[in-house]
Design a protein around this motif. Structure first.
Motif, short mmCIF file in Angstrom:
data_model
loop_
_atom_site.label_atom_id
_atom_site.label_comp_id
_atom_site.label_asym_id
_atom_site.label_seq_id
_atom_site.Cartn_x
_atom_site.Cartn_y
_atom_site.Cartn_z
N CYS A 53 -85.22 -94.43 -3.37
CA CYS A 53 -86.64 -94.21 -3.02
C CYS A 53 -86.93 -94.59 -1.56
O CYS A 53 -88.02 -94.30 -1.06
CB CYS A 53 -87.54 -95.03 -3.95
SG CYS A 53 -87.44 -94.56 -5.68
N PHE A 54 -85.98 -95.24 -0.91
CA PHE A 54 -86.16 -95.68 0.47
C PHE A 54 -86.08 -94.48 1.41
O PHE A 54 -85.12 -93.70 1.36
CB PHE A 54 -85.08 -96.71 0.82
CG PHE A 54 -85.25 -97.38 2.15
CD1 PHE A 54 -86.17 -98.40 2.31
CD2 PHE A 54 -84.47 -96.99 3.23
CE1 PHE A 54 -86.32 -99.02 3.53
CE2 PHE A 54 -84.61 -97.61 4.46
CZ PHE A 54 -85.54 -98.63 4.61
N LEU A 55 -87.09 -94.32 2.29
CA LEU A 55 -87.22 -93.10 3.09
C LEU A 55 -86.89 -93.25 4.56
O LEU A 55 -86.78 -92.25 5.26
CB LEU A 55 -88.67 -92.57 2.96
CG LEU A 55 -89.15 -92.24 1.55
CD1 LEU A 55 -90.60 -91.78 1.58
CD2 LEU A 55 -88.27 -91.19 0.89
N TYR A 56 -86.73 -94.47 5.05
CA TYR A 56 -86.46 -94.67 6.47
C TYR A 56 -84.96 -94.50 6.71
O TYR A 56 -84.17 -95.40 6.45
CB TYR A 56 -86.95 -96.05 6.89
CG TYR A 56 -86.80 -96.35 8.36
CD1 TYR A 56 -87.14 -95.43 9.34
CD2 TYR A 56 -86.32 -97.59 8.78
CE1 TYR A 56 -87.03 -95.71 10.69
CE2 TYR A 56 -86.19 -97.89 10.14
CZ TYR A 56 -86.55 -96.95 11.08
OH TYR A 56 -86.42 -97.23 12.43
N ASP A 57 -84.59 -93.34 7.22
CA ASP A 57 -83.16 -92.99 7.27
C ASP A 57 -82.41 -93.53 8.48
O ASP A 57 -81.22 -93.23 8.65
CB ASP A 57 -82.99 -91.47 7.19
CG ASP A 57 -83.72 -90.73 8.31
OD1 ASP A 57 -84.20 -91.39 9.25
OD2 ASP A 57 -83.82 -89.49 8.23
N ARG A 69 -91.66 -99.85 10.64
CA ARG A 69 -92.45 -100.46 11.72
C ARG A 69 -91.61 -101.40 12.56
O ARG A 69 -91.71 -101.42 13.79
CB ARG A 69 -93.66 -101.21 11.13
CG ARG A 69 -94.69 -100.30 10.50
CD ARG A 69 -95.96 -101.05 10.15
NE ARG A 69 -96.63 -101.57 11.33
CZ ARG A 69 -97.82 -102.20 11.30
NH1 ARG A 69 -98.42 -102.38 10.14
NH2 ARG A 69 -98.37 -102.64 12.40
N ILE A 70 -90.78 -102.20 11.89
CA ILE A 70 -89.91 -103.12 12.63
C ILE A 70 -88.86 -102.33 13.41
O ILE A 70 -88.53 -102.68 14.55
CB ILE A 70 -89.26 -104.12 11.66
CG1 ILE A 70 -90.32 -105.03 11.05
CG2 ILE A 70 -88.20 -104.95 12.38
CD1 ILE A 70 -89.82 -105.94 9.97
N GLY A 71 -88.36 -101.26 12.81
CA GLY A 71 -87.39 -100.42 13.50
C GLY A 71 -87.97 -99.80 14.76
O GLY A 71 -87.31 -99.75 15.81
N GLU A 72 -89.21 -99.33 14.67
CA GLU A 72 -89.87 -98.75 15.85
C GLU A 72 -90.13 -99.82 16.91
O GLU A 72 -90.03 -99.55 18.12
CB GLU A 72 -91.18 -98.08 15.44
CG GLU A 72 -90.99 -96.87 14.53
CD GLU A 72 -90.06 -95.83 15.14
OE1 GLU A 72 -90.31 -95.40 16.28
OE2 GLU A 72 -89.06 -95.46 14.47
N GLN A 73 -90.47 -101.03 16.47
CA GLN A 73 -90.65 -102.13 17.41
C GLN A 73 -89.33 -102.47 18.10
O GLN A 73 -89.30 -102.77 19.30
CB GLN A 73 -91.19 -103.36 16.67
CG GLN A 73 -91.46 -104.58 17.54
CD GLN A 73 -92.62 -104.39 18.49
OE1 GLN A 73 -93.48 -103.53 18.27
NE2 GLN A 73 -92.67 -105.18 19.56
N ALA A 74 -88.23 -102.39 17.36
CA ALA A 74 -86.92 -102.66 17.94
C ALA A 74 -86.61 -101.67 19.05
O ALA A 74 -86.08 -102.04 20.12
CB ALA A 74 -85.85 -102.58 16.84
N LYS A 75 -86.93 -100.42 18.84
CA LYS A 75 -86.68 -99.40 19.86
C LYS A 75 -87.44 -99.68 21.15
O LYS A 75 -86.96 -99.38 22.25
CB LYS A 75 -87.07 -98.02 19.32
CG LYS A 75 -86.18 -97.51 18.19
CD LYS A 75 -86.68 -96.15 17.73
CE LYS A 75 -85.88 -95.63 16.56
NZ LYS A 75 -86.40 -94.32 16.09
N LEU A 76 -88.62 -100.25 21.02
CA LEU A 76 -89.44 -100.54 22.20
C LEU A 76 -88.78 -101.57 23.11
O LEU A 76 -89.09 -101.63 24.31
CB LEU A 76 -90.83 -101.03 21.78
CG LEU A 76 -91.73 -100.01 21.07
CD1 LEU A 76 -93.04 -100.66 20.65
CD2 LEU A 76 -92.00 -98.80 21.96
N VAL A 77 -87.91 -102.40 22.53
CA VAL A 77 -87.20 -103.41 23.34
C VAL A 77 -85.71 -103.07 23.42
O VAL A 77 -84.87 -103.95 23.61
CB VAL A 77 -87.43 -104.83 22.77
CG1 VAL A 77 -88.87 -105.25 22.95
CG2 VAL A 77 -87.03 -104.92 21.30
N ASN A 78 -85.42 -101.77 23.28
CA ASN A 78 -84.07 -101.24 23.46
C ASN A 78 -83.04 -101.82 22.49
O ASN A 78 -81.90 -102.12 22.85
CB ASN A 78 -83.60 -101.47 24.91
CG ASN A 78 -84.48 -100.76 25.92
OD1 ASN A 78 -84.82 -99.58 25.73
ND2 ASN A 78 -84.86 -101.45 26.98
#
Length: 255
Positions: free
Chosen positions: A67-71, A42-51
């Motif tokens: 077990c971590f899935l966010y690649d 979620r934080i990674g996707e938020q980061a993309k929104l602000v380039n």
């Protein structure tokens, strides 16, 4: 792929709202006990929104990093000793969502969080609220608080509710956070349980009298301890403590 969370929706929503202001250029955020990576994603996707690049912003760590899935970011391996493998004054925010109840050394984690945070950095933790009204009933009748059943020593159960091995409540986390050097400690509610609200309203006069009597008793027994903890004594029977599903604490490292 959307990564699911083991934590409650309302807890995640509240903590995400607290972290959003930190998502900006040059910031670094530590996800301690990242699990499968729900909040990191979620934080990674938020980061993309602000380039911004997620890998430059969010730094997850986990006992079982496989077990971590966010690649889109790398998950750092950690041990069970609550050590944080990063240098001093590195992060702008550190958070641990429903993690510390699984650890044997939560106070050590808080000290480590203070070390790796920059001056002015924010610490956010959430743990099950073991002292809401229904949990107090459960503790009285069964000997076990809500979300803290008999613990299991089996490693396969470490991440389940039977892996909740550290039943610390609000004043003890407050103690650990303040002793580590944090300031401006704020208690936040994720959501109020309706069943708890019913009992809170029904027992309101008794609750207030109980707080008053206990405060007087503590003041008479040890006035110094009472002065140090007066606010906490009354907070223990506040609506946030008696009705919240989780205990969320936000604090700052002094600038």
């Amino acid at each position: 792929m959307k990564i699911n969370s083991a934590s409650h929706y309302s807890t995640n929503e509240k903590i995400f709202s607290l972290l959003q202001p930190v998502v900006k250029k040059g910031a670094k955020i530590l996800d301690f006990g990242a699990g499968k990576g729900h909040m990191a994603q979620r934080i990674g996707e938020q980061a993309k929104l602000v380039n911004l690049k997620p890998c430059e912003l969010i730094f997850p760590c986990e006992v079982e990093p496989d077990c971590f899935l966010y690649d889109e970011v790398e998950c750092t391996s950690i041990n069970l000793d609550s050590k944080i493998p990063f240098e001093d004054n590195y992060f702008d925010a550190v958070y641990a969502i429903e993690v510390l109840e699984h650890t044997s050394r939560p106070y050590d984690f808080i000290v480590e969080a203070f070390r790796v945070l920059k001056p002015g950095g924010v610490l956010i933790i959430s743990v099950p609220n073991m002292i809401h009204i229904l949990s107090r009933f459960s503790l009285f009748f069964s000997g076990f608080a809500s979300m803290f059943p008999p613990p299991s020593k089996k490693q396969k159960n470490a991440g389940r509710i039977s892996g909740h091995i550290m039943p610390l409540s609000f004043p003890y986390f407050h103690y650990g956070i303040s002793r580590a050097g944090f300031r401006d400690i704020i208690l936040i509610s994720d959501r109020y349980k309706k069943s708890c609200l019913f009992w809170y309203i029904l027992l309101y006069p008794v609750i207030k009298l109980s707080s008053l009597f206990y405060s007087r008793k503590l003041k008479k027994y040890d006035s110094e301890v009472w002065e140090e903890n007066m606010a906490l004594v009354y907070e223990m029977n506040s609506i946030k403590i008696l009705c919240s599903r989780s205990t969320i604490l936000k604090s700052l490292k002094p600038s």
